[in-house]
Structure formats: structure tokens, C-alpha cells
Design a protein around this motif. Structure first.
Motif, PDB file in Angstrom:
ATOM      1  N   UNK A 169       0.713  -1.212  -0.093  1.00 36.94           N
ATOM      2  CA  UNK A 169      -0.033  -0.024   0.182  1.00 36.94           C
ATOM      3  C   UNK A 169       0.804   1.285  -0.054  1.00 36.94           C
ATOM      4  N   UNK A 170       2.108   1.181   0.099  1.00 33.36           N
ATOM      5  CA  UNK A 170       3.003   2.394   0.160  1.00 33.36           C
ATOM      6  C   UNK A 170       2.713   3.321   1.119  1.00 33.36           C
ATOM      7  N   UNK A 171       2.769   2.656   2.589  1.00 33.02           N
ATOM      8  CA  UNK A 171       2.584   3.649   3.625  1.00 33.02           C
ATOM      9  C   UNK A 171       3.336   3.008   4.601  1.00 33.02           C
ATOM     10  N   UNK A 172       3.642   3.702   5.778  1.00 31.87           N
ATOM     11  CA  UNK A 172       4.391   3.371   6.858  1.00 31.87           C
ATOM     12  C   UNK A 172       3.872   2.423   7.680  1.00 31.87           C
ATOM     13  N   UNK A 173       4.798   1.376   8.272  1.00 35.55           N
ATOM     14  CA  UNK A 173       3.886   0.513   9.064  1.00 35.55           C
ATOM     15  C   UNK A 173       3.229   1.080  10.273  1.00 35.55           C
ATOM     16  N   UNK A 174       3.497   2.297  10.761  1.00 32.42           N
ATOM     17  CA  UNK A 174       2.684   2.716  11.812  1.00 32.42           C
ATOM     18  C   UNK A 174       1.370   2.854  11.178  1.00 32.42           C
ATOM     19  N   UNK A 175       1.308   3.490  10.004  1.00 33.29           N
ATOM     20  CA  UNK A 175      -0.314   3.460   9.446  1.00 33.29           C
ATOM     21  C   UNK A 175      -1.000   2.295   9.357  1.00 33.29           C
ATOM     22  N   UNK A 176      -0.475   1.134   8.856  1.00 42.64           N
ATOM     23  CA  UNK A 176      -0.795  -0.021   8.705  1.00 42.64           C
ATOM     24  C   UNK A 176      -1.362  -0.436  10.403  1.00 42.64           C
ATOM     25  N   UNK A 177      -0.371  -0.295  11.343  1.00 38.07           N
ATOM     26  CA  UNK A 177      -0.560  -0.771  12.659  1.00 38.07           C
ATOM     27  C   UNK A 177      -1.800   0.000  13.171  1.00 38.07           C
ATOM     28  N   UNK A 178      -2.053   1.040  12.909  1.00 37.47           N
ATOM     29  CA  UNK A 178      -3.348   1.856  13.386  1.00 37.47           C
ATOM     30  C   UNK A 178      -4.443   1.206  12.822  1.00 37.47           C
ATOM     31  N   UNK A 179      -4.466   1.111  11.349  1.00 33.04           N
ATOM     32  CA  UNK A 179      -5.693   0.640  10.859  1.00 33.04           C
ATOM     33  C   UNK A 179      -5.908  -0.913  11.193  1.00 33.04           C
ATOM     34  N   UNK A 180      -4.861  -1.524  11.394  1.00 31.72           N
ATOM     35  CA  UNK A 180      -5.175  -2.863  11.990  1.00 31.72           C
ATOM     36  C   UNK A 180      -5.740  -3.020  13.397  1.00 31.72           C
ATOM     37  N   UNK A 181      -5.315  -1.801  14.251  1.00 27.32           N
ATOM     38  CA  UNK A 181      -5.861  -1.864  15.566  1.00 27.32           C
ATOM     39  C   UNK A 181      -7.473  -1.495  15.462  1.00 27.32           C
ATOM     40  N   UNK A 182      -7.699  -0.496  14.545  1.00 28.66           N
ATOM     41  CA  UNK A 182      -9.190   0.133  14.453  1.00 28.66           C
ATOM     42  C   UNK A 182     -10.050  -1.254  13.785  1.00 28.66           C
ATOM     43  N   UNK A 183      -9.577  -2.062  12.953  1.00 33.41           N
ATOM     44  CA  UNK A 183     -10.208  -3.273  12.589  1.00 33.41           C
ATOM     45  C   UNK A 183     -10.424  -4.303  13.427  1.00 33.41           C
ATOM     46  N   UNK A 184      -9.258  -4.339  14.564  1.00 29.97           N
ATOM     47  CA  UNK A 184      -9.625  -5.313  15.549  1.00 29.97           C
ATOM     48  C   UNK A 184     -10.585  -4.946  16.414  1.00 29.97           C
ATOM     49  N   UNK A 185     -10.824  -3.500  16.761  1.00 31.09           N
ATOM     50  CA  UNK A 185     -11.646  -2.767  17.579  1.00 31.09           C
ATOM     51  C   UNK A 185     -13.031  -2.841  17.059  1.00 31.09           C
ATOM     52  N   UNK A 186     -13.098  -2.986  15.703  1.00 34.09           N
ATOM     53  CA  UNK A 186     -14.581  -3.152  15.148  1.00 34.09           C
ATOM     54  C   UNK A 186     -14.912  -4.761  14.984  1.00 34.09           C
ATOM     55  N   UNK A 187     -13.856  -5.675  15.414  1.00 33.12           N
ATOM     56  CA  UNK A 187     -14.316  -7.151  15.315  1.00 33.12           C
ATOM     57  C   UNK A 187     -14.214  -7.455  13.936  1.00 33.12           C
ATOM     58  N   UNK A 188     -13.374  -6.924  13.194  1.00 28.28           N
ATOM     59  CA  UNK A 188     -12.906  -7.440  11.632  1.00 28.28           C
ATOM     60  C   UNK A 188     -11.989  -8.302  11.838  1.00 28.28           C
ATOM     61  N   UNK A 189     -10.963  -8.027  12.655  1.00 28.97           N
ATOM     62  CA  UNK A 189      -9.636  -8.688  12.727  1.00 28.97           C
ATOM     63  C   UNK A 189      -9.788  -9.482  13.975  1.00 28.97           C
TER      64      UNK A 189
END
Length: 236
Positions: free
Chosen positions: A43-63
């Protein structure tokens, strides 16, 4: 390969891209999510951006996280949390929120008129009494306003009405207080208009009149919106 599609914040773009892969079936329930490094490169983004996105998806019950194994798509890949569409830092669209309340709360009031019991009516009456007694205390009056509408949701005997009311209540807390203040500013003796609308709604539910309850709920919501200088579209 994952691709970014919409011009939101980087985190929201990553969230949207992952959700898009799930919707397309390329990331199935219980499958392993690519690693943080892989996603950052794709996705050509930083790992910190990915980490925050993954955290949101976990909070939403997606991951879900599996210790030592990474992140996996959950058994409920569309998530278990309701979110309003991202507003890119802007305030929520109150017209759309009030229109949604029209659709939902008029039906809740109609059902409550048929299903309410003595305890439900007592809770409504208590909240109504607080609104009347504390009409000049806008914080207390608006809290009682929330309690009144929650009692109606509870009277519907539908837990989903109650859960949605609680979610929406947090979004509209400031708007409710502003509506009380605006009503008081234009009414002799306090928030007379708002109180009259609530009394009419209570009486319709007390009488078990489904049509009147729906009509009173709609009239109250439209008047509340007008106190916020919002013009709601008609339902037909």
C-alpha cells in the motif's frame, strides 16, 4: 494485490483497502492477514499507519489477533461495531442524523404504544417530570430528554432499538443541549415547546395510540431539528 481506492486519511485508506479485499472474497473468514511489513509495501504507507488501521479493524471486530501467529480475519468479517461514515474531520451531518432518527424513532414510538408496561410509563413520566422541574438547567434537562427517549426505546421491547439509541445519543448529546437552549431562548418561561412535544408523545404512548405516537414523535423531531436551524426532508 491490495490497492488504495479513496482519498481519505492514510489510516482510513488502509482500512478501506482491507475491507475491500474481504468484500471481494480475497480475504476469507479465518484467513491470515498479510504481515504488517507486506501491507506497508503493497500500500506504500508506513508500518505505523498499517498498525493503526489494523488496531481499528480489531476494535471493530473485523480482525482478531492470535498470539505468535499474527492477525486473522474474524468469523464476522464485516465487523461487530457500527460507525458513521468518515467525515474527514468535519462535524457529523446533523440533517442526515435527524432524518435517520425520524425513520427509527417514529417506529419505536408506535411499537412502544402497543408494548409499553407500567414500568416503562413510570420511567417516561420520571424523565418528563425532571425535564419540567429542571427546564432552566440545560445539562440536566437534556440528560432527562435522553432518558425519556431511552425509556421509549425500552418500551418497544427490542434490544436493538435500545442499543442504537444509546449509540446515537452519544453522537447527539451536544445537539440536544443546544436544542433546549434555543427553545428556552425563544419561549416564555423556558423550554415550553420542547416540553409540550414530550408531553404529547407521552400521552399518545400512555393511551396506546400507535398512530398518534408515531405522529407525535415525528412532530417532535422536526421541531427539534428546526430549533437547530435544520430543515428535514419529508418522509414521502
Amino acid at each position: 494485490m491490495l490497492e488504495l481506492q479513496r482519498p481519505d486519511t492514510l489510516v482510513e485508506r488502509v482500512v478501506s483497502a482491507i475491507r475491500g479485499e474481504i468484500d471481494a472474497g480475497r480475504l476469507a473468514a479465518e484467513s491470515r492477514l498479510p504481515t504488517e511489513q507486506q501491507l506497508a509495501e503493497q500500500l506504500n504507507v508506513s508500518r505505523s499507519v498499517v498498525r493503526e488501521a489494523v488496531a481499528q479493524l480489531k476494535a471493530d471486530g473485523v480482525l482478531i489477533a492470535r498470539r505468535g501467529l499474527g492477525s486473522y480475519i474474524s468469523q464476522t468479517p464485516h465487523g461487530t461495531v457500527f460507525r458513521f461514515p468518515d467525515s474527514q474531520g468535519r462535524k457529523p451531518d446533523l440533517v442526515q442524523m435527524f432524518e435517520m432518527r425520524l425513520w427509527i424513532e417514529t417506529q419505536a414510538a408506535a411499537i412502544a404504544a402497543r408494548r409499553r408496561d407500567a414500568d416503562d410509563l413510570d420511567r417516561m413520566a420520571l424523565a418528563l417530570g425532571t425535564m419540567e422541574d429542571q427546564r432552566s438547567d440545560f445539562a440536566t434537562a437534556s440528560a432527562a430528554d435522553v432518558a425519556f427517549h431511552r425509556a421509549i426505546a425500552e418500551a418497544s421491547k427490542n434490544d436493538y432499538f435500545v442499543a442504537f439509541h444509546d449509540f446515537l445519543g452519544g453522537q447527539l448529546a451536544a445537539a440536544r443541549r443546544t436544542a433546549w437552549e434555543n427553545s428556552a431562548a425563544h419561549s416564555i418561561g423556558g423550554s415550553a415547546d420542547a416540553l409540550s412535544e414530550h408531553r404529547a408523545l407521552y400521552q399518545a404512548i400512555y393511551a396506546g395510540d400507535r398512530q398518534a405516537a408515531a405522529a407525535c414523535a415525528e412532530a417532535h423531531l422536526r421541531a427539534s431539528a428546526k430549533r437547530l436551524k435544520l430543515d428535514l426532508p419529508t418522509l414521502d
